[in-house]
Design a protein around this motif. Structure first.
Motif, PDB file in Angstrom:
ATOM      1  N   VAL B 108      -6.411 -12.495  19.057  1.00  8.49           N
ATOM      2  CA  VAL B 108      -5.620 -11.850  18.297  1.00  8.49           C
ATOM      3  C   VAL B 108      -5.277 -12.240  16.968  1.00  8.49           C
ATOM      4  CG1 VAL B 108      -3.531 -10.449  18.150  1.00  8.49           C
ATOM      5  CG2 VAL B 108      -4.987 -10.719  20.295  1.00  8.49           C
ATOM      6  N   ASP B 109      -5.666 -11.605  15.882  1.00  9.93           N
ATOM      7  CA  ASP B 109      -5.564 -12.036  14.358  1.00  9.93           C
ATOM      8  C   ASP B 109      -3.983 -12.391  14.241  1.00  9.93           C
ATOM      9  OD1 ASP B 109      -8.273 -11.561  14.258  1.00  9.93           O
ATOM     10  OD2 ASP B 109      -8.003 -10.407  12.484  1.00  9.93           O
ATOM     11  N   VAL B 110      -3.903 -13.659  13.485  1.00 11.96           N
ATOM     12  CA  VAL B 110      -2.583 -13.932  12.850  1.00 11.96           C
ATOM     13  C   VAL B 110      -2.884 -14.496  11.680  1.00 11.96           C
ATOM     14  CG1 VAL B 110      -0.755 -15.834  13.179  1.00 11.96           C
ATOM     15  CG2 VAL B 110      -1.690 -14.807  15.464  1.00 11.96           C
ATOM     16  N   ASP B 111      -2.423 -13.663  10.594  1.00 11.13           N
ATOM     17  CA  ASP B 111      -2.709 -14.154   9.239  1.00 11.13           C
ATOM     18  C   ASP B 111      -1.215 -13.723   8.565  1.00 11.13           C
ATOM     19  OD1 ASP B 111      -3.142 -11.415   8.170  1.00 11.13           O
ATOM     20  OD2 ASP B 111      -4.944 -11.370   9.103  1.00 11.13           O
ATOM     21  N   THR B 112      -1.296 -14.022   7.169  1.00  8.49           N
ATOM     22  CA  THR B 112      -0.006 -13.727   6.441  1.00  8.49           C
ATOM     23  C   THR B 112      -0.104 -12.220   5.922  1.00  8.49           C
ATOM     24  OG1 THR B 112      -1.495 -14.522   4.516  1.00  8.49           O
ATOM     25  CG2 THR B 112      -0.091 -15.918   5.564  1.00  8.49           C
ATOM     26  N   VAL B 113      -1.127 -11.442   6.456  1.00  6.47           N
ATOM     27  CA  VAL B 113      -1.116  -9.996   5.793  1.00  6.47           C
ATOM     28  C   VAL B 113      -0.646  -9.343   7.246  1.00  6.47           C
ATOM     29  CG1 VAL B 113      -2.288  -7.876   5.177  1.00  6.47           C
ATOM     30  CG2 VAL B 113      -2.774  -9.998   4.073  1.00  6.47           C
ATOM     31  N   VAL B 114      -1.247  -9.494   8.210  1.00  6.32           N
ATOM     32  CA  VAL B 114      -1.141  -8.778   9.577  1.00  6.32           C
ATOM     33  C   VAL B 114       0.450  -9.485  10.383  1.00  6.32           C
ATOM     34  CG1 VAL B 114      -2.498 -10.039  11.123  1.00  6.32           C
ATOM     35  CG2 VAL B 114      -1.933  -7.587  11.522  1.00  6.32           C
ATOM     36  N   GLY B 115       0.592 -10.732   9.877  1.00  2.00           N
ATOM     37  CA  GLY B 115       1.727 -11.456  10.583  1.00  2.00           C
ATOM     38  C   GLY B 115       1.396 -11.610  12.015  1.00  2.00           C
ATOM     39  N   LEU B 116       2.579 -11.009  12.666  1.00  2.00           N
ATOM     40  CA  LEU B 116       2.421 -11.176  13.976  1.00  2.00           C
ATOM     41  C   LEU B 116       2.388  -9.560  14.710  1.00  2.00           C
ATOM     42  CD1 LEU B 116       5.393 -13.566  14.602  1.00  2.00           C
ATOM     43  CD2 LEU B 116       3.049 -14.133  14.918  1.00  2.00           C
ATOM     44  N   ALA B 117       2.058  -8.793  14.102  1.00  2.19           N
ATOM     45  CA  ALA B 117       1.896  -7.396  14.329  1.00  2.19           C
ATOM     46  C   ALA B 117       0.631  -7.165  15.528  1.00  2.19           C
ATOM     47  CB  ALA B 117       1.721  -6.342  13.235  1.00  2.19           C
ATOM     48  N   THR B 151       0.481 -19.396   7.576  1.00  3.61           N
ATOM     49  CA  THR B 151      -0.173 -18.961   8.896  1.00  3.61           C
ATOM     50  C   THR B 151       0.226 -20.075   9.950  1.00  3.61           C
ATOM     51  OG1 THR B 151      -2.164 -18.509   7.464  1.00  3.61           O
ATOM     52  CG2 THR B 151      -2.589 -18.488   9.914  1.00  3.61           C
ATOM     53  N   LEU B 152       0.339 -21.320   9.656  1.00  2.71           N
ATOM     54  CA  LEU B 152       0.651 -22.228  10.950  1.00  2.71           C
ATOM     55  C   LEU B 152       1.980 -21.827  11.390  1.00  2.71           C
ATOM     56  CD1 LEU B 152      -0.183 -24.872  12.310  1.00  2.71           C
ATOM     57  CD2 LEU B 152       0.685 -26.136  10.526  1.00  2.71           C
ATOM     58  N   GLU B 153       2.868 -21.650  10.642  1.00  2.00           N
ATOM     59  CA  GLU B 153       4.137 -21.361  11.191  1.00  2.00           C
ATOM     60  C   GLU B 153       4.129 -19.921  12.027  1.00  2.00           C
ATOM     61  OE1 GLU B 153       3.537 -22.142   8.140  1.00  2.00           O
ATOM     62  OE2 GLU B 153       4.608 -23.822   7.751  1.00  2.00           O
ATOM     63  N   LEU B 154       3.285 -18.975  11.514  1.00  2.00           N
ATOM     64  CA  LEU B 154       3.057 -17.764  12.198  1.00  2.00           C
ATOM     65  C   LEU B 154       2.381 -18.032  13.680  1.00  2.00           C
ATOM     66  CD1 LEU B 154       1.700 -15.300   9.278  1.00  2.00           C
ATOM     67  CD2 LEU B 154       3.909 -15.094  10.806  1.00  2.00           C
ATOM     68  N   MET B 155       1.472 -18.943  13.539  1.00  2.00           N
ATOM     69  CA  MET B 155       0.863 -19.356  14.840  1.00  2.00           C
ATOM     70  C   MET B 155       1.770 -19.979  15.930  1.00  2.00           C
ATOM     71  SD  MET B 155      -2.493 -18.952  14.997  1.00  2.00           S
ATOM     72  CE  MET B 155      -3.283 -20.349  16.103  1.00  2.00           C
ATOM     73  N   ALA B 156       2.848 -20.704  15.297  1.00  2.00           N
ATOM     74  CA  ALA B 156       3.849 -21.242  16.223  1.00  2.00           C
ATOM     75  C   ALA B 156       4.559 -20.196  16.824  1.00  2.00           C
ATOM     76  CB  ALA B 156       4.598 -22.415  15.721  1.00  2.00           C
ATOM     77  N   GLU B 157       5.068 -19.006  15.897  1.00  2.00           N
ATOM     78  CA  GLU B 157       5.669 -17.929  16.370  1.00  2.00           C
ATOM     79  C   GLU B 157       4.838 -17.284  17.608  1.00  2.00           C
ATOM     80  OE1 GLU B 157       8.930 -16.778  15.837  1.00  2.00           O
ATOM     81  OE2 GLU B 157       9.143 -18.771  15.054  1.00  2.00           O
ATOM     82  N   MET B 159       2.956 -18.547  19.603  1.00  2.00           N
ATOM     83  CA  MET B 159       2.830 -19.190  20.836  1.00  2.00           C
ATOM     84  C   MET B 159       4.448 -18.642  21.261  1.00  2.00           C
ATOM     85  SD  MET B 159      -0.284 -20.132  20.780  1.00  2.00           S
ATOM     86  CE  MET B 159      -0.007 -20.769  22.495  1.00  2.00           C
ATOM     87  N   LYS B 160       5.238 -18.836  20.824  1.00  2.00           N
ATOM     88  CA  LYS B 160       6.606 -18.619  21.295  1.00  2.00           C
ATOM     89  C   LYS B 160       6.805 -17.256  21.924  1.00  2.00           C
ATOM     90  CE  LYS B 160       8.860 -21.555  17.959  1.00  2.00           C
ATOM     91  NZ  LYS B 160       9.610 -21.740  16.755  1.00  2.00           N
ATOM     92  N   VAL B 185      -4.564 -27.384  15.223  1.00  2.00           N
ATOM     93  CA  VAL B 185      -4.795 -26.615  16.389  1.00  2.00           C
ATOM     94  C   VAL B 185      -4.507 -27.448  17.600  1.00  2.00           C
ATOM     95  CG1 VAL B 185      -6.846 -25.852  17.855  1.00  2.00           C
ATOM     96  CG2 VAL B 185      -6.649 -25.343  15.383  1.00  2.00           C
ATOM     97  N   PHE B 186      -4.866 -28.549  17.717  1.00  2.00           N
ATOM     98  CA  PHE B 186      -4.636 -29.505  18.707  1.00  2.00           C
ATOM     99  C   PHE B 186      -3.028 -29.779  18.917  1.00  2.00           C
ATOM    100  CE2 PHE B 186      -9.020 -29.635  19.257  1.00  2.00           C
ATOM    101  CZ  PHE B 186      -9.195 -29.750  20.504  1.00  2.00           C
ATOM    102  N   GLU B 187      -2.392 -29.926  17.799  1.00  2.00           N
ATOM    103  CA  GLU B 187      -0.744 -30.189  17.767  1.00  2.00           C
ATOM    104  C   GLU B 187      -0.013 -28.929  18.300  1.00  2.00           C
ATOM    105  OE1 GLU B 187       3.290 -30.253  16.850  1.00  2.00           O
ATOM    106  OE2 GLU B 187       1.684 -28.658  15.888  1.00  2.00           O
ATOM    107  N   LEU B 188      -0.603 -27.945  18.148  1.00  2.82           N
ATOM    108  CA  LEU B 188      -0.132 -26.700  18.321  1.00  2.82           C
ATOM    109  C   LEU B 188      -0.173 -26.525  19.943  1.00  2.82           C
ATOM    110  CD1 LEU B 188      -1.062 -23.630  16.209  1.00  2.82           C
ATOM    111  CD2 LEU B 188       1.529 -24.256  16.565  1.00  2.82           C
ATOM    112  N   ALA B 189      -1.357 -26.944  20.421  1.00  2.38           N
ATOM    113  CA  ALA B 189      -1.653 -26.921  21.912  1.00  2.38           C
ATOM    114  C   ALA B 189      -0.815 -27.895  22.707  1.00  2.38           C
ATOM    115  CB  ALA B 189      -3.070 -26.896  21.939  1.00  2.38           C
ATOM    116  N   GLN B 190      -0.586 -28.755  21.975  1.00  2.00           N
ATOM    117  CA  GLN B 190       0.383 -29.981  22.834  1.00  2.00           C
ATOM    118  C   GLN B 190       1.838 -29.454  22.623  1.00  2.00           C
ATOM    119  OE1 GLN B 190      -0.574 -33.760  23.519  1.00  2.00           O
ATOM    120  NE2 GLN B 190      -2.248 -32.266  23.997  1.00  2.00           N
TER     121      GLN B 190
END
Lengths: 387, 387
Positions: B108-117, B151-157, B159-160, B185-190
């Motif tokens: 599922v796309d996560v980017d600065t345009v679509v955000g978390l939608a 994007t990285l912050e959105l990725m963390a969101e 996951m949450k 990527v691996f930091e997020l996974a950890q």
């Protein structure tokens, strides 16, 4: 598409008039077109009607990995499996018809085991379904022409019986005598005044070598426009300089190319050939036979597979894949009066889709298939019987 | 097959008993099996539910030829096209279900345009269809992770919010910073204790280089068995010495590979990976989206395409292609209690065929699809509604 809705008047098996809001002449049967897309009949330009297992019980594939394994396995097992060429060709023909094909070029095995039984079976099927399908027969020396003495004489008999095209295959790989094989194929073509269609699985430089021998004979005998090379895997070679040289000759000699869009072999690049004005057609090749289990005779599905193989994604690209399966086939078989235009033979199908590309990716049930003005399939079902 | 006819008792969403000639316990609903083949639910292990155009009007593909063209085209046009992730994911989910998939892993796309939608839409769809389909969500930085700040912050969101897997893609090709991309990527996974699934379109040596970076991190972080590499085109490279070296590491680190069996790119050789004990799964990837028009969510058709691409012809080979789409997916998603055995979750389908290979090449209508003991599709039609 941007194509407006229209009415089509068919008379005497031909398209008499294409125009909107026509009033049906008295006594003319009227069919609703459901706002479906109207296509010219699909052209199955390369298949093997004589040896399909379609409609028989499932036969697990038992051939080895090499080309010659498949050839030997088939020749040896055809009888034990009870593959009757007349019955089986009729079954696949009816299946193809239900999927909207209106013309078929079929390669028919001629060898010292099956003899002329395949040709005779196809001639019977062609006669039986003459009002429903146009069938062109290629006499095909699948097991080799020179390597199995007696085959050449059988090929000549096959031509006398009514075959339309002289077949050949892999001049190096099977007969191990490229000069001898091609001289024999072209001599038959000259003797009977017929065109040639040669299976060329040989890849890379070997295929290029065989192609050059085909070019030489085509030019020397003035057979420009009368030769088809099927598969032509060497045209999918990564050596584009070599490929471009071959394409130049192919264009100059007006040789047609047939591609199935094989997913596991190098294949001729459709867009590149088209840009050079080279005639390119497609076929389903063997359908559920002792070579492999795939296939259902659907040339719309073949267009999809061609599109996937050539990485076609835009609508014009997908439409090109479809055109290979319609006009490309017609140009290869030199069909007269083919197409959706006034005066053309009324070989047509109706299929749902907002665009041609949608019809290719969806492959929906064929609403109507018309052969020379006669409805031969409706709602996905053939209106002629299969044995 | 040689598999005898049997009865299957389902209780509490699980297979309670498999044995012939059972008497139905009182109050148990009985379904006829029509002597069809009984398969475990198909596993769609790689798709993009959030951005399909399924069920919308036809949109002619307008993306340019490069990967980045497709990425940019999609991000820029998603809103104009009115692609609602909740609605569209529900439509494709229902289509997949009608074709017999019982589990889906979706990027599922996560980017600065679509955000978390996209993530929120998928979470809504997952909840809505929780009784009909198991959905695993990969938070996927399709437009790059580092190259587009935020994007990285959105990725963390993401996951949450409840994403199950951390996605990544082309560490060299998109972010142009392979170390930075993979470290992130691996930091997020950890951080979130989740597995990883990385799109790797990079071919040849570039792909091999990125793979080696993935191997290093998998080993250093003890993430053996928790990494999937999707596409992995470099494993289809003709340099078999290079490929064999990569496969050795992949086997040692228990990394799973996902292949669509792309017809136009080099692909991982299924038989070779299987022989080395490497987990391999398949997916339909994007279905009728702004990347391309193909696809219908059918994992039996995907098995056929895998078979064609891998030149699989014998029954055991075609059955292997199917196994990639069933147990291969289950092994990659680490599904518990998957299969046709007593005690397993009752995720099943019935499909006609004398053998599994016949079912793959025919892709017939699914007679019945069962999810945790509940019938969710019958005669090719879903019994749950799509928006």
């Amino acid at each position: 598409m941007g194509v407006a809705s229209t009415d089509v008047l068919i008379r005497g098996g031909r398209i008499a008039r294409i125009a909107p809001d026509q009033t049906a002449p008295e006594g003319v049967h009227v069919e609703d077109g459901w706002d479906a897309l109207l296509l010219p009949g699909l052209v199955e330009a390369h298949t093997h009607l004589d040896k399909t297992l379609w409609g028989m019980r499932w036969v697990p594939n038992s051939a080895g990995p090499r080309l010659i394994d498949k050839i030997d396995n088939e020749r040896q097992n055809r009888q034990a499996l009870g593959i009757d060429p007349a019955r089986q060709s009729a079954r696949q023909l009816v299946q193809s018809l239900a999927k909207g094909s209106t013309h078929i070029r079929t390669h028919v095995d001629v060898d010292t085991v099956v003899g002329l039984a395949g040709i005779e079976g196809l001639l019977a099927t062609r006669e039986c379904y003459r009002d429903a399908m146009d069938v062109e027969i290629v006499a095909f020396p699948q097991s080799g022409l020179l390597v199995r003495p007696g085959t050449l004489e059988l090929m000549a008999e096959a031509m006398k019986l009514g075959s339309d095209v002289v077949g050949g295959l892999d001049p190096c790989g099977i007969d191990r005598d490229p000069k001898g094989h091609l001289d024999a194929v072209f001599e038959l073509a000259q003797r009977f005044g017929k065109p040639v269609d040669i299976h060329l699985h040989e890849a890379a430089l070997l295929g290029a070598f065989s192609m050059e021998l085909i070019f030489e004979r085509t030019r020397a005998l003035g057979m420009q426009g009368q030769v088809t090379i099927s598969h032509a895997f060497c045209l999918g070679d990564p050596d584009t300089a070599m490929v471009d040289g071959l394409l130049e000759e192919i264009a100059a000699l007006d040789i047609a190319i047939m591609s199935t869009g094989s997913a596991s072999r190098p294949v001729p690049p459709v867009a590149k050939l088209t840009a050079r004005g080279i005639r390119i057609c497609a076929g389903n090749d063997g359908i559920r036979d002792s070579w492999g289990p795939y296939g259902n005779g659907d040339m719309l599905e073949r267009a999809m597979l061609l599109g996937l193989r050539n990485n076609f994604r835009t609508d014009p690209e997908v439409e090109l894949a479809l055109a290979v399966c319609t006009t490309g086939g017609a140009d290869t078989l030199r069909l007269k009066d083919y197409g959706v235009a006034e005066g053309c033979q009324a070989d047509l199908l109706l299929v749902d889709g907002e665009t041609l590309a949608e019809a290719v990716v969806n492959r929906p049930e064929r609403r109507l298939v018309v052969k020379r003005g006669r409805i031969v399939a409706r709602a996905g079902r053939a209106l002629v019987d299969a044995p």
